[in-house]
Write a protein that holds these residues in place. Structure first.
Motif, PDB file in Angstrom:
ATOM      1  N   ALA A 192      38.497  41.269  40.937  1.00 44.40           N
ATOM      2  CA  ALA A 192      39.434  40.212  41.347  1.00 44.40           C
ATOM      3  C   ALA A 192      40.195  40.595  42.614  1.00 44.40           C
ATOM      4  O   ALA A 192      40.305  39.790  43.556  1.00 44.40           O
ATOM      5  CB  ALA A 192      40.416  39.942  40.204  1.00 44.40           C
ATOM      6  N   THR A 193      40.695  41.813  42.678  1.00 41.37           N
ATOM      7  CA  THR A 193      41.502  42.204  43.844  1.00 41.37           C
ATOM      8  C   THR A 193      40.630  42.283  45.091  1.00 41.37           C
ATOM      9  O   THR A 193      40.956  41.697  46.133  1.00 41.37           O
ATOM     10  CB  THR A 193      42.183  43.574  43.603  1.00 41.37           C
ATOM     11  OG1 THR A 193      42.836  43.537  42.341  1.00 41.37           O
ATOM     12  CG2 THR A 193      43.177  43.904  44.687  1.00 41.37           C
ATOM     13  N   ASP A 204      29.379  47.571  43.542  1.00 39.31           N
ATOM     14  CA  ASP A 204      29.853  47.085  42.244  1.00 39.31           C
ATOM     15  C   ASP A 204      28.764  47.223  41.207  1.00 39.31           C
ATOM     16  O   ASP A 204      27.579  47.124  41.524  1.00 39.31           O
ATOM     17  CB  ASP A 204      30.343  45.630  42.312  1.00 39.31           C
ATOM     18  CG  ASP A 204      31.376  45.366  41.232  1.00 39.31           C
ATOM     19  OD1 ASP A 204      31.017  45.381  40.049  1.00 39.31           O
ATOM     20  OD2 ASP A 204      32.572  45.194  41.575  1.00 39.31           O
ATOM     21  N   VAL A 234      27.822  53.890  41.737  1.00 35.81           N
ATOM     22  CA  VAL A 234      28.173  55.096  40.984  1.00 35.81           C
ATOM     23  C   VAL A 234      28.453  54.733  39.538  1.00 35.81           C
ATOM     24  O   VAL A 234      29.224  53.831  39.252  1.00 35.81           O
ATOM     25  CB  VAL A 234      29.437  55.723  41.598  1.00 35.81           C
ATOM     26  CG1 VAL A 234      29.918  56.883  40.751  1.00 35.81           C
ATOM     27  CG2 VAL A 234      29.138  56.165  43.003  1.00 35.81           C
ATOM     28  N   ALA A 253      38.026  50.093  41.870  1.00 34.68           N
ATOM     29  CA  ALA A 253      37.226  49.922  40.654  1.00 34.68           C
ATOM     30  C   ALA A 253      38.122  50.091  39.428  1.00 34.68           C
ATOM     31  O   ALA A 253      39.345  50.067  39.528  1.00 34.68           O
ATOM     32  CB  ALA A 253      36.069  50.909  40.673  1.00 34.68           C
ATOM     33  N   TYR A 268      33.252  58.786  44.813  1.00 35.85           N
ATOM     34  CA  TYR A 268      33.513  57.956  46.001  1.00 35.85           C
ATOM     35  C   TYR A 268      34.365  58.718  47.010  1.00 35.85           C
ATOM     36  O   TYR A 268      34.119  58.661  48.219  1.00 35.85           O
ATOM     37  CB  TYR A 268      34.203  56.643  45.614  1.00 35.85           C
ATOM     38  CG  TYR A 268      33.267  55.620  45.009  1.00 35.85           C
ATOM     39  CD1 TYR A 268      32.306  54.971  45.789  1.00 35.85           C
ATOM     40  CD2 TYR A 268      33.341  55.281  43.663  1.00 35.85           C
ATOM     41  CE1 TYR A 268      31.444  54.036  45.241  1.00 35.85           C
ATOM     42  CE2 TYR A 268      32.486  54.343  43.108  1.00 35.85           C
ATOM     43  CZ  TYR A 268      31.540  53.724  43.898  1.00 35.85           C
ATOM     44  OH  TYR A 268      30.682  52.802  43.356  1.00 35.85           O
ATOM     45  N   ASN A 289      40.166  40.904  34.042  1.00 33.80           N
ATOM     46  CA  ASN A 289      39.297  41.989  33.590  1.00 33.80           C
ATOM     47  C   ASN A 289      40.024  43.332  33.595  1.00 33.80           C
ATOM     48  O   ASN A 289      39.797  44.183  32.739  1.00 33.80           O
ATOM     49  CB  ASN A 289      38.049  42.038  34.487  1.00 33.80           C
ATOM     50  CG  ASN A 289      37.036  43.013  33.955  1.00 33.80           C
ATOM     51  OD1 ASN A 289      36.615  42.896  32.813  1.00 33.80           O
ATOM     52  ND2 ASN A 289      36.675  44.006  34.748  1.00 33.80           N
ATOM     53  N   ASP A 290      40.935  43.509  34.565  1.00 33.54           N
ATOM     54  CA  ASP A 290      41.711  44.752  34.616  1.00 33.54           C
ATOM     55  C   ASP A 290      42.509  44.900  33.315  1.00 33.54           C
ATOM     56  O   ASP A 290      42.566  45.977  32.721  1.00 33.54           O
ATOM     57  CB  ASP A 290      42.648  44.713  35.833  1.00 33.54           C
ATOM     58  CG  ASP A 290      43.330  46.048  36.087  1.00 33.54           C
ATOM     59  OD1 ASP A 290      42.690  47.091  35.844  1.00 33.54           O
ATOM     60  OD2 ASP A 290      44.499  46.042  36.525  1.00 33.54           O
TER      61      ASP A 290
HETATM   62  N1  LIG Z   1      45.765  43.690  41.528  1.00 36.22           N
HETATM   63  C1  LIG Z   1      46.814  44.439  41.341  1.00 36.22           C
HETATM   64  O1  LIG Z   1      47.950  43.990  41.356  1.00 36.22           O
HETATM   65  C2  LIG Z   1      46.642  45.925  41.146  1.00 36.22           C
HETATM   66  C3  LIG Z   1      47.775  46.748  41.273  1.00 36.22           C
HETATM   67  C4  LIG Z   1      47.618  48.116  41.106  1.00 36.22           C
HETATM   68  C5  LIG Z   1      46.385  48.643  40.779  1.00 36.22           C
HETATM   69  N2  LIG Z   1      45.322  47.830  40.621  1.00 36.22           N
HETATM   70  C6  LIG Z   1      44.059  48.448  40.240  1.00 36.22           C
HETATM   71  O2  LIG Z   1      43.018  48.008  41.107  1.00 36.22           O
HETATM   72  C7  LIG Z   1      41.777  48.031  40.378  1.00 36.22           C
HETATM   73  C8  LIG Z   1      41.095  46.695  40.565  1.00 36.22           C
HETATM   74  O3  LIG Z   1      41.820  45.680  39.883  1.00 36.22           O
HETATM   75  P1  LIG Z   1      41.106  44.282  39.590  1.00 36.22           P
HETATM   76  O4  LIG Z   1      42.108  43.401  38.971  1.00 36.22           O
HETATM   77  O5  LIG Z   1      40.365  43.863  40.797  1.00 36.22           O
HETATM   78  O6  LIG Z   1      40.065  44.752  38.463  1.00 36.22           O
HETATM   79  P2  LIG Z   1      38.635  44.142  38.130  1.00 36.22           P
HETATM   80  O7  LIG Z   1      38.311  44.658  36.778  1.00 36.22           O
HETATM   81  O8  LIG Z   1      38.593  42.682  38.375  1.00 36.22           O
HETATM   82  O9  LIG Z   1      37.678  44.816  39.211  1.00 36.22           O
HETATM   83  C9  LIG Z   1      37.136  46.080  39.090  1.00 36.22           C
HETATM   84  C10 LIG Z   1      35.711  45.992  39.604  1.00 36.22           C
HETATM   85  O10 LIG Z   1      35.223  47.311  39.699  1.00 36.22           O
HETATM   86  C11 LIG Z   1      33.877  47.315  39.283  1.00 36.22           C
HETATM   87  N3  LIG Z   1      33.570  48.707  38.943  1.00 36.22           N
HETATM   88  C12 LIG Z   1      33.961  49.438  37.867  1.00 36.22           C
HETATM   89  N4  LIG Z   1      33.505  50.702  37.977  1.00 36.22           N
HETATM   90  C13 LIG Z   1      32.823  50.759  39.160  1.00 36.22           C
HETATM   91  C14 LIG Z   1      32.127  51.783  39.830  1.00 36.22           C
HETATM   92  N5  LIG Z   1      32.017  52.992  39.315  1.00 36.22           N
HETATM   93  N6  LIG Z   1      31.551  51.498  41.035  1.00 36.22           N
HETATM   94  C15 LIG Z   1      31.655  50.257  41.575  1.00 36.22           C
HETATM   95  N7  LIG Z   1      32.290  49.251  40.960  1.00 36.22           N
HETATM   96  C16 LIG Z   1      32.867  49.498  39.777  1.00 36.22           C
HETATM   97  C17 LIG Z   1      33.825  46.331  38.123  1.00 36.22           C
HETATM   98  O11 LIG Z   1      32.504  45.864  37.905  1.00 36.22           O
HETATM   99  C18 LIG Z   1      34.756  45.238  38.655  1.00 36.22           C
HETATM  100  O12 LIG Z   1      34.035  44.257  39.394  1.00 36.22           O
HETATM  101  C19 LIG Z   1      42.118  48.379  38.932  1.00 36.22           C
HETATM  102  O13 LIG Z   1      41.925  49.756  38.713  1.00 36.22           O
HETATM  103  C20 LIG Z   1      43.601  48.041  38.848  1.00 36.22           C
HETATM  104  O14 LIG Z   1      44.279  48.763  37.835  1.00 36.22           O
HETATM  105  C21 LIG Z   1      45.407  46.487  40.819  1.00 36.22           C
END
Ligand SMILES: NC(=O)c1ccc[n+]([C@@H]2O[C@H](COP(=O)([O-])OP(=O)(O)OC[C@H]3O[C@@H](n4cnc5c(N)ncnc54)[C@H](O)[C@@H]3O)[C@@H](O)[C@H]2O)c1
Length: 388
Positions: A13-14, A59, A96, A143, A178, A253-254
């Motif tokens: 999503a992010t 991804d 990965v 991720a 990574y 999903n997070d």
């Molecule tokens: N959006 C925010 O406000 C925010 C703030 C702080 C931290 N984060 C962190 O950022 C990350 C992303 O958040 P999100 O909401 O986009 O989560 P998300 O679950 O939507 O996206 C994570 C993506 O990573 C992919 N993924 C998982 N393991 C992987 C790997 N080894 N290699 C490649 N891709 C991989 C998944 O398939 C998924 O598409 C999370 O760890 C979250 O905790 C987000």
């Protein structure tokens, strides 16, 4: 000059919001939520512009055109999503699939650590080669949240790390692969997630030795940001915090991944640790609770109930209800970080970038301090970098 930004988790999503929102956004929309946009524009002329960024990434999930993915998420407004028919992006696979994300990786094969590193390095090179102008590359880790790693691993030196990769040590995580691959290819590295990657001595030493900037960890987008500002006010006003009760409900999903206790442990710790350094004492109760609640989607809600004492020890309290859009708040911070890290690369300033601490829940540069101090550090460094 071009900035190649390669994102681990590009279909998340992010990351998807960053890619599609940047590609289809128009000027004014791109400044909302950016810390850099609040600084003197005269001082930003040495910093790359958003137009100079090109995206690719990895991804493990199902891909497709980035615009189709964005439409499923429904995070950006339809007025923006309707500006194009497609947003093509290079999504590299197999990605990965280190042991920490095995259960998230579905049917993808688990490769040896050395082969994972080689794969990531090849992708970084491929993408840079396809650039039409001179370029520098930055890897952003977006991720899944990581799991806790042993103290032994945190203490690994560069030699130990090499041995661990060669022997396919099961404690090697996806974030480490990574980061190590990025540094080996001369890239800057940003960890926006709650993982222990940048706390590993080997990776920090490598970044310093190679004069490559690293920044992390765990973007500060909502509740922690409020704590750093309100905590500072309570301290300056000598209002003693007796207890701070924080809940989060999140339905993306997070949130789902964080509902697994082993993936939530680092995130909860990152959210817990802000208050002590900001308030300057530790004799208060602090509870942080994160719950997956599907109907809320990406629109996270967090409640804070704060109990405090004032004159003559009289008890009072206040409540905060924060209804933030997670990816909308995070995306401009990711773009800021890319621009700032790029400038550090130009200046060959390696290792942790303490002026970027303001962006993180667990700032690994100089650690937590009140928001206004971190803002000042950013401002001063940007000013200095604009004169170099
Ligand atoms: N959006 C925010 O406000 C925010 C703030 C702080 C931290 N984060 C962190 O950022 C990350 C992303 O958040 P999100 O909401 O986009 O989560 P998300 O679950 O939507 O996206 C994570 C993506 O990573 C992919 N993924 C998982 N393991 C992987 C790997 N080894 N290699 C490649 N891709 C991989 C998944 O398939 C998924 O598409 C999370 O760890 C979250 O905790 C987000």
């Amino acid at each position: 000059m071009t900035i190649n930004v390669l994102i681990a988790g590009i279909n998340g999503a992010t990351a998807n919001t960053v890619v599609v929102g940047t590609t289809l956004g128009v000027d004014r929309e791109l400044t909302g939520g950016s810390i850099l946009a609040s600084l003197d524009p005269e001082q930003l002329t040495q910093f790359p512009s958003i137009e100079e960024i090109r995206f690719a990434g990895w991804d493990i999930g199902d891909g497709g055109d980035a615009l189709d993915v964005a439409k499923k998420y429904d995070i950006l407004p339809s007025s923006v999503l309707g500006r194009a028919d497609a947003v093509p992006v290079n999504v590299y696979r197999p990605a990965v699939t280190a042991h920490d994300v095995e259960e998230l990786a579905g049917a993808l094969p688990i490769l040896e650590a050395q082969d994972q590193v080689q794969g990531v390095r090849d992708n970084i090179k491929q993408f840079a080669t396809a650039s039409n102008s001179p370029s520098k590359s930055i890897v952003v880790y977006l991720a899944a949240p990581g799991k806790v790693v042993d103290q032994d691993v945190l203490d690994w030196n560069e030699g130990d790390f090499e041995v661990a990769i060669k022997s396919n040590d099961p404690r090697i995580t996806s974030g480490m692969i990574y980061c190590y691959s990025a540094l080996s290819e001369g890239c800057g590295f940003i960890d926006f997630t709650p993982t222990a990657t940048l706390e590993i001595r080997a990776l920090r030493d490598m970044a310093e030795r190679l004069r490559l900037p690293i920044a992390g960890r765990d973007g500060s987008t909502g509740q922690t940001l409020l704590k750093s500002v309100i905590g500072e006010m309570m301290r300056n006003r000598s209002l003693k915090v007796d207890g701070w009760y924080s809940t989060n409900i999140i339905g993306n999903n997070d949130g789902l991944v964080l509902s697994r206790r082993d993936h939530a442990e680092i995130k909860t710790a990152d959210k817990m640790d802000v208050l002590i350094p900001v308030l300057g004492y530790d004799d208060f109760d602090h509870v942080v609770d994160i719950r997956y609640y599907r109907p809320r989607g990406d629109n996270k809600e967090s409640w804070d109930a704060v109990d405090f004492s004032g004159w003559h020890n009289q008890k009072m309290s206040f409540r905060i209800d924060w209804m933030g859009r997670d990816s909308i708040l995070a995306a401009p911070l990711v773009l800021d970080l890319v621009r700032l890290v790029y400038r550090s690369m130009e200046l060959e300033r390696g290792g942790f970038q303490a002026h970027l601490d303001i962006y993180f829940k667990r700032p690994l540069g100089k650690g937590w301090r009140p928001f206004s101090h971190m803002y000042n550090d950013l401002k001063e460094q940007v000013k200095a970098d604009s004169m170099n």
